[in-house]
Motif scaffolding. Structure first.
Motif, PDB file in Angstrom:
ATOM      1  N   SER A   1       0.803  -1.226   0.000  1.00 31.60           N
ATOM      2  CA  SER A   1       0.000   0.000   0.000  1.00 31.60           C
ATOM      3  C   SER A   1       0.837   1.277   0.000  1.00 31.60           C
TER       4      SER A   1
ATOM      5  N   ASN B   1       2.856   4.290  -1.667  1.00 33.54           N
ATOM      6  CA  ASN B   1       2.618   4.877  -2.990  1.00 33.54           C
ATOM      7  C   ASN B   1       3.397   6.171  -3.244  1.00 33.54           C
TER       8      ASN B   1
ATOM      9  N   ASP C   1      -3.300   5.451  -8.262  1.00 32.43           N
ATOM     10  CA  ASP C   1      -3.924   4.228  -7.772  1.00 32.43           C
ATOM     11  C   ASP C   1      -3.765   3.113  -8.806  1.00 32.43           C
TER      12      ASP C   1
ATOM     13  N   ARG D   1      -5.257   9.890  -7.125  1.00 33.20           N
ATOM     14  CA  ARG D   1      -4.138   9.909  -6.165  1.00 33.20           C
ATOM     15  C   ARG D   1      -4.705  10.465  -4.868  1.00 33.20           C
ATOM     16  N   VAL D   2      -5.523   9.678  -4.210  1.00 28.20           N
ATOM     17  CA  VAL D   2      -6.299  10.213  -3.101  1.00 28.20           C
ATOM     18  C   VAL D   2      -5.792   9.790  -1.725  1.00 28.20           C
ATOM     19  N   TRP D   3      -4.768   8.971  -1.633  1.00 27.44           N
ATOM     20  CA  TRP D   3      -4.246   8.554  -0.331  1.00 27.44           C
ATOM     21  C   TRP D   3      -2.733   8.609  -0.362  1.00 27.44           C
TER      22      TRP D   3
ATOM     23  N   ASN E   1       0.708   7.051   1.614  1.00 27.07           N
ATOM     24  CA  ASN E   1       1.172   6.036   2.546  1.00 27.07           C
ATOM     25  C   ASN E   1       2.675   5.843   2.376  1.00 27.07           C
TER      26      ASN E   1
END
Length: 79
Positions: free
Chosen positions: A37, A39, A58, A65-67, A69
């Motif tokens: 996970s 990125n 993603d 590209r919303v998270w 980590n």
């Protein structure tokens, strides 16, 4: 440029100021996204307190590209 395709994650990547060639010091940040996970695809040093982070798209939908980590190590106090 910033629109280049980012294929993989940074792995224990030390970000140093341009032209710096000495030993690693406290405050020279080490970024890592080499885990499930993760990125983070690229990191550019701007100033001691500012970095440009390039997040990989993603896997299932390259438009998103919303998270975020990743980990950061070697931070000095007040940085």
């Amino acid at each position: 440029g910033s629109d280049d395709i980012i294929a993989g994650n940074v792995s224990k990547y030390t970000v140093l100021p341009a032209g710096y060639c000495g030993h690693l010091k406290k405050g020279h940040l080490i970024f890592d996204a080499c885990f499930e996970s993760g990125n983070l695809g690229r990191v550019d040093h701007i100033t001691e307190f500012e970095y440009d982070l390039f997040i990989r798209p993603d896997t299932c939908n390259p438009r998103f590209r919303v998270w975020f980590n990743f980990t950061v190590e070697n931070v000095k106090e007040s940085q």
